[in-house]
Design an enzyme around this catalytic site. Structure first.
Site, PDB file in Angstrom:
ATOM      1  N   HIS A  37       0.839  -1.207   0.000  1.00 53.90           N
ATOM      2  CA  HIS A  37       0.000   0.000   0.000  1.00 53.90           C
ATOM      3  C   HIS A  37       0.871   1.254   0.000  1.00 53.90           C
ATOM      4  CE1 HIS A  37      -2.899  -2.861   2.074  1.00 53.90           C
ATOM      5  NE2 HIS A  37      -3.600  -2.442   1.060  1.00 53.90           N
ATOM      6  N   LYS A 149      -1.655  -6.814  -8.549  1.00 52.83           N
ATOM      7  CA  LYS A 149      -1.891  -8.159  -7.979  1.00 52.83           C
ATOM      8  C   LYS A 149      -3.350  -8.576  -8.167  1.00 52.83           C
ATOM      9  CE  LYS A 149      -2.195  -9.034  -3.480  1.00 52.83           C
ATOM     10  NZ  LYS A 149      -3.401  -9.821  -3.176  1.00 52.83           N
TER      11      LYS A 149
END
Ligand code: PAF
Length: 286
Positions: A37, A149
């Site tokens: 993140h 992802k």
């Protein structure tokens, strides 16, 4: 850093940024932030003037048997990480703020959302697309950063923006991996130490597929079969799906593969479900 919990305050904040001639770059998350993140936040900082991070565990993207109640949460740590990362505002709405009791409108999933992740998690992308649209409405970003992802999610969000004319640029960020190749995910926390070691089988299987395609293999079945022995080294690994898809349409490729193509897989290690992906190119492609 501003902590914003209401949609109207978020909209007002964003309007003010725009009024000052600045842009808003947005990183939507479900919290429990990790280095992956933080990499998205750094990318957002290169793309816009003010970065907004949302921390919202979206109930509508979890199935009834899934881990919504147990999904890891640590708001204080997430806020501290955002503050350290120079985030301008954290949007942290309560569930009732995002889904009022009379909330009735949901996104309709396209066929591509019912394959792969969608086939194993019915209704998942209906929830994701709905919350992403709602978050865009609240944050009003100029650019939003999503990790590669979740490749099917990224593809669907790009389609959402294109088909519904959202004035948001979607920026894809490469998967961030642990040194041994495991893709970073909040769910890695569920893995016991021995499982954590074996969880690299997803990455290793993708590498084998990448080598096959780089060496000129074009038969999808052969590429997919080459991944099986790697996954079979982990007895507790249960495969939900392993597939090659066309990156443009996200349709599974079952015969010949043209490249680049994308390998995607979802594997359960014990009770932890992990996903990963890699773009596969023939040797002479960049
Ligand atoms: O990828 C995620 O973390 C979530 O699916 C998202 C995009 C924040 C929507 O809840």
């Amino acid at each position: 850093m501003e902590i914003i919990t209401s949609v109207t305050t978020m909209q007002r904040w964003s309007r003010e940024v725009h009024r000052q001639g600045q842009t808003v770059a947005f990183v939507p998350t479900m919290g429990y932030l990790h280095e992956g993140h933080l990499a998205l936040i750094r990318a957002a900082q290169t793309a816009g003037d003010k970065v907004v991070v949302s921390l919202f565990v979206n109930p509508t993207q979890f199935g009834p048997q899934e881990d919504f109640a147990h999904y890891p949460r640590d708001r204080a740590r997430d806020e501290a990480l955002c503050r350290d990362a120079d985030v301008a505002a954290c949007f942290i709405p309560a569930t009732e703020e995002m889904y009022a009791p009379d909330h009735q409108i949901y996104m309709e999933e396209p066929a591509a959302a019912r394959l792969l992740e969608g086939a194993h998690r019915p209704g998942h992308f209906r929830g994701v697309l709905t919350v992403v649209a709602k978050l865009f409405g609240a944050v009003q970003p100029d650019v939003a950063v999503f990790g590669e992802k979740d490749a099917q999610q990224l593809w669907l969000v790009e389609k959402l923006v294109a088909d519904l004319n959202f004035p948001v640029r979607i920026m894809a960020h490469p998967t961030v991996r642990e040194p041994d190749g495991l893709a970073m995910s909040s769910r890695n926390k569920y893995l016991q130490p021995a499982q954590r070691e074996r969880a690299t089988c997803l990455y290793r299987a993708l590498q084998v597929a990448a080598q096959k395609v780089a060496a000129g293999e074009t038969r999808a079945a052969v590429v997919l079969e080459s991944m099986q022995p790697v996954l079979a080294t982990v007895p507790e690994a249960r495969i939900d799906y392993v597939a090659l898809v066309d990156p443009g349409t996200f349709r599974p490729l079952e015969q010949e593969v043209s490249t680049p193509c994308r390998a995607v897989l979802a594997v359960r290690i014990g009770s932890t479900r992990l996903i990963d992906t890699m773009l596969l190119s023939a040797g002479n492609e960049t």
